[in-house]
Design an enzyme around this catalytic site. Sequence first.
Site, PDB file in Angstrom:
ATOM      1  N   SER A 104       0.814  -1.210   0.000  1.00 42.04           N
ATOM      2  CA  SER A 104       0.000   0.000   0.000  1.00 42.04           C
ATOM      3  C   SER A 104       0.855   1.270   0.000  1.00 42.04           C
ATOM      4  CB  SER A 104      -0.969  -0.040   1.182  1.00 42.04           C
ATOM      5  OG  SER A 104      -1.942   0.974   1.089  1.00 42.04           O
ATOM      6  N   ASP A 154      -2.400   6.312  -3.679  1.00 38.36           N
ATOM      7  CA  ASP A 154      -1.224   5.689  -3.073  1.00 38.36           C
ATOM      8  C   ASP A 154      -0.782   4.515  -3.948  1.00 38.36           C
ATOM      9  OD1 ASP A 154      -3.323   3.986  -2.491  1.00 38.36           O
ATOM     10  OD2 ASP A 154      -2.589   3.459  -0.501  1.00 38.36           O
ATOM     11  N   ASP A 195      -1.092   1.286  -4.103  1.00 36.96           N
ATOM     12  CA  ASP A 195      -1.994   0.235  -4.588  1.00 36.96           C
ATOM     13  C   ASP A 195      -3.373   0.761  -4.954  1.00 36.96           C
ATOM     14  OD1 ASP A 195      -2.762   0.686  -1.912  1.00 36.96           O
ATOM     15  OD2 ASP A 195      -3.507  -1.349  -1.698  1.00 36.96           O
ATOM     16  N   ASP A 249      -5.837   2.267  -3.231  1.00 34.44           N
ATOM     17  CA  ASP A 249      -7.036   2.188  -2.386  1.00 34.44           C
ATOM     18  C   ASP A 249      -7.266   3.470  -1.583  1.00 34.44           C
ATOM     19  OD1 ASP A 249      -5.055   1.916  -0.466  1.00 34.44           O
ATOM     20  OD2 ASP A 249      -5.854   0.069   0.416  1.00 34.44           O
TER      21      ASP A 249
END
Length: 452
Positions: free
Chosen positions: A103, A243, A245, A247
């Site tokens: 992440s 960010d 990833d 999400d």
Amino acid sequence: MKLKYFGTDGVRGVANRDLSPELAFRVGRAGGYVLTRHSQRKRPQVLVSRDTRISGEMLENALVAGLLSVGIEVFRLGVVTTPGVAYLVRAQEADAGVMITASHNPIQYNGIKYFGGDGFKLSDELEYEIEQLLDAEEDILPRPSDDGLGTVEDYREGALKYTSFLEQTISTDLDGLKVVIDGANGATSSFIANLFADVNADFIPLHVSPNGLNTNLNCGSTHPADLQKAVVENQADLGIAFDGDGDRCIAVDNEGNLVDGDKIMYICGKSMEANGRLKKDTVVTTVMSNLGMYKALESHGMKSVKTKVGDRYVVEEMLKNGYNLGGEQSGHIIFLDHNTTGDGMLTALQLLQVVKTSGKSLKELAADVVTYPQELVNITVEDKEAALNNQELKNAIAKVEEKMAGDGRILVRPSGTEPLLRIMAEAPTKELVHAYVSQIADVARQVLPGAK
């Protein structure tokens, strides 16, 4: 139940050390078995994706080998966002999905995040079951051979399917909006051009050239300085940052001011409420959301429900009580009518639609939320749970809350990963908030064993 490998968002650690290929193989075997044992298919189907980190392919290959070893049919999506995996698991009616990502964390980290066939993150109970298999003295999982082994194929069409889904979540053409979009050199980088061109936004891409080592590096939702500068220099209407990833989503107004997840939730919630689409007129937040957002919600006739920190707990509350909007100050925002987890690109589209249809600037829309100054102090302690139950500390908190008289708040909670007690205060001025948090921190250092 205490988990050894799984944290609040999957298995995570320094790649090739804490999270080695050997562990990834075992997580693939154990997780694949637990999540597909009740499948009616001869070969259960699992989707696998990753973000842009250099360690992603190494861990993906090891994880896929583990899945194949228990007879699973693997579909490799390539680089797709975490919410993209959650959506595609449901759209393809797969048995499970796996995302390899850390992440927003620095490049040396990576992680493995599972989704069930319903597109939701796993329960603590399922994660515990996987951990029991990981720590078993003997590997008792199936070892099929011949046609019982799993197969693997690439499914690159998944990215196009996800993009098409995102476009259909708004009904407004975004023509006329000038937007700077920061991809954090992450998983959204390859989506931004097609997605925002298709909805007719006038967009300027930023940090969309991943090289395996620059994911989240001085860019994206946790480092918005470049975005703030670019918005002002390009005289854009606003900026959006994701960010690594994809999400999370945060925004920047035309003057370069940060618009965090709290303000985005308020803006979207107010619009949904006005259109009769906000279920129970309620927004689900975590305890870390700012008092200013709660006051803004309340002043416009909306309610809020708080959960502990972690978007998974927000989702649990939403499912349990039938809410459809929730999230975190950090930019994890869940639109449960559309997807099962925080989705940065989905959030960006919803926010841009509100800006376009309202005829107002992002700065005007965010002005209702007057953010209270906030200060956080971490105290090292020997026993976090005992600290929370210390009567002298409780008395100190009560005294400060009495002084606040409802115009401020104190939050004292243990760190989930470190021997720390986190003391957070919010109040109308920086001077007050510093005085309040210092008063409690001083007492904590005096009365808690080993506190410093």
